[in-house]
Design a protein around this motif. Sequence first.
Motif, mmCIF file in Angstrom:
data_model
loop_
_atom_site.group_PDB
_atom_site.id
_atom_site.type_symbol
_atom_site.label_atom_id
_atom_site.label_comp_id
_atom_site.label_asym_id
_atom_site.label_seq_id
_atom_site.Cartn_x
_atom_site.Cartn_y
_atom_site.Cartn_z
ATOM 1 N N ASP A 34 0.831 -1.207 0.000
ATOM 2 C CA ASP A 34 0.000 0.000 0.000
ATOM 3 C C ASP A 34 0.865 1.257 0.000
ATOM 4 O OD1 ASP A 34 -2.244 -1.550 0.011
ATOM 5 O OD2 ASP A 34 -2.784 -1.172 2.104
ATOM 6 N N THR A 78 -6.193 8.612 -0.737
ATOM 7 C CA THR A 78 -7.371 8.539 -1.600
ATOM 8 C C THR A 78 -7.022 8.248 -3.055
ATOM 9 O OG1 THR A 78 -7.283 10.934 -1.927
ATOM 10 C CG2 THR A 78 -8.666 10.121 -0.118
ATOM 11 N N SER A 79 -5.749 8.209 -3.377
ATOM 12 C CA SER A 79 -5.354 7.948 -4.760
ATOM 13 C C SER A 79 -3.953 7.361 -4.805
ATOM 14 C CB SER A 79 -5.408 9.231 -5.596
ATOM 15 O OG SER A 79 -4.470 10.186 -5.125
ATOM 16 N N SER A 98 -2.258 7.122 -10.829
ATOM 17 C CA SER A 98 -3.433 7.923 -11.165
ATOM 18 C C SER A 98 -3.099 9.407 -11.128
ATOM 19 C CB SER A 98 -4.576 7.613 -10.196
ATOM 20 O OG SER A 98 -5.694 8.442 -10.449
ATOM 21 N N GLU A 134 -7.746 -6.203 -12.285
ATOM 22 C CA GLU A 134 -8.528 -5.114 -11.727
ATOM 23 C C GLU A 134 -7.642 -3.877 -11.663
ATOM 24 O OE1 GLU A 134 -9.808 -6.445 -7.919
ATOM 25 O OE2 GLU A 134 -11.172 -7.968 -8.716
ATOM 26 N N VAL A 135 -8.260 -2.738 -11.411
ATOM 27 C CA VAL A 135 -7.480 -1.509 -11.266
ATOM 28 C C VAL A 135 -6.693 -1.589 -9.962
ATOM 29 C CG1 VAL A 135 -7.561 0.997 -11.043
ATOM 30 C CG2 VAL A 135 -9.161 -0.164 -12.574
ATOM 31 N N LEU A 193 -4.230 -0.437 -6.730
ATOM 32 C CA LEU A 193 -4.234 0.745 -5.880
ATOM 33 C C LEU A 193 -3.410 1.869 -6.491
ATOM 34 C CD1 LEU A 193 -4.991 2.151 -3.237
ATOM 35 C CD2 LEU A 193 -3.038 1.004 -2.150
ATOM 36 N N GLN A 202 -5.736 3.827 -8.534
ATOM 37 C CA GLN A 202 -6.996 4.291 -7.970
ATOM 38 C C GLN A 202 -6.952 5.805 -7.842
ATOM 39 O OE1 GLN A 202 -9.716 2.528 -7.152
ATOM 40 N NE2 GLN A 202 -8.876 0.495 -7.540
ATOM 41 N N GLY A 203 -8.060 6.470 -8.211
ATOM 42 C CA GLY A 203 -8.076 7.918 -8.085
ATOM 43 C C GLY A 203 -8.850 8.585 -9.193
ATOM 44 N N MET A 225 -8.467 7.192 -14.168
ATOM 45 C CA MET A 225 -8.387 5.740 -14.208
ATOM 46 C C MET A 225 -7.786 5.288 -15.532
ATOM 47 S SD MET A 225 -9.705 4.786 -11.280
ATOM 48 C CE MET A 225 -10.570 3.231 -11.260
#
Length: 392
Positions: A120, A132-133, A137, A155-156, A158, A161-162, A165
């Motif tokens: 992460d 948050t992003s 991104s 999948e997208v 982390l 993410q934001g 995309m």
Amino acid sequence: MSLDRRAFIKAALALGGLSLGRAWAWESSEEETGRLLVIFLRGGLDGLFAFSPVADPQFASLRPSLSRTVLDRGIPLGDSGFVAHPACTPLADLYRSGELAFAPCAGTIDTSRSHFQAQDIFELGNGLSRGTSGFMSRAASELGGEPGAISFTGEVPLAFQGPTMPDVAQLDTGRFQLPSGRLLEAVRRAHAGELTGTALEQAIATEAAIAAALAEGGMEPSSDRGAATVSGFVKVAQDMGRVLRRTPRFNLAFVDVGGFDTHANQEAVLSRALTTLSTGIVTLRRELGDIEWRRTRVLVCSEFGRTVRENGTGGTDHGHGGLLLLAGGSVKGGRMLGSFHGLDKAHLNEGRDLPVHLDWRDALASSMRDCFLLPDAALDRILPNRPRHLEI
């Protein structure tokens, strides 16, 4: 990129107003900007196994079994004091041709040795374990213009993410994977009491048995977070190269690969994984072709490295600093990035792991600056709290 920005870049380069002569810089080519491809190795790669400091007097005693192959057949990496494992022969060839550089002590600020927290922190790129992003991104937002981001994942991730995309293209289509979490429970309820429900439960049991078998072999599949297994990476790399060559607008790309959490039987498991990874990278180079390879930066990294000392089951455990690889047709390669102060206990993190001398955010910022000519203000928005120096 707007027309005004393109005109500015051309004028600045013509006048010598923008320097591309830094350590990470790509030499000018027909393309106006470069491309960044991040290959994220989930599980915690043992960088000391791939690129080994055989010149260090303590290396052999700290790794009595894991050092044998590289001491006998390791491929020297210039005068760095490191050799490449024979499984990494294609990478050693790139190093000798000046198309690959490596940092043995790279990583993030994370000291938890938790796969998920460390992953992460890397993917968020903000120096924190929450956000948050993701950094990819934010980079896509800064670049603007036509959509130019792609994630070769199921999948997208982390990292993407934001607000901006990417396109998503899962290339590892030969593997069946069940959904998880609430989605799996919803599917179970929908098939409850039906023949399909019985088949579904059998599939879940089979997947659990496969996971248990992998764990017995020294792997922890959960650390992969659904990433494609490294066994299929050569085909994935071939397909990535073709997609990127035929679609030059994709200037930001991400792929994650699992299979590097080697607590046991590491010589056999990691030799296979590194052979596939190395072959995949040179396959990517071939499929990109000379022009696209020259404008491409390939940054290979993992959430952390492994313990310097091998454990009692022929493997290594979660560590701190790890291996970073930077490859590309215009990379200033054939050298070591950052620093390495040896394996003496006084120079290790908590007396057991490699320290971090090169922060990922510095490596990412330098690559993005040279690929996309981004100013510091934009890099600060993409990678807030970055150290801004190679040594930390």
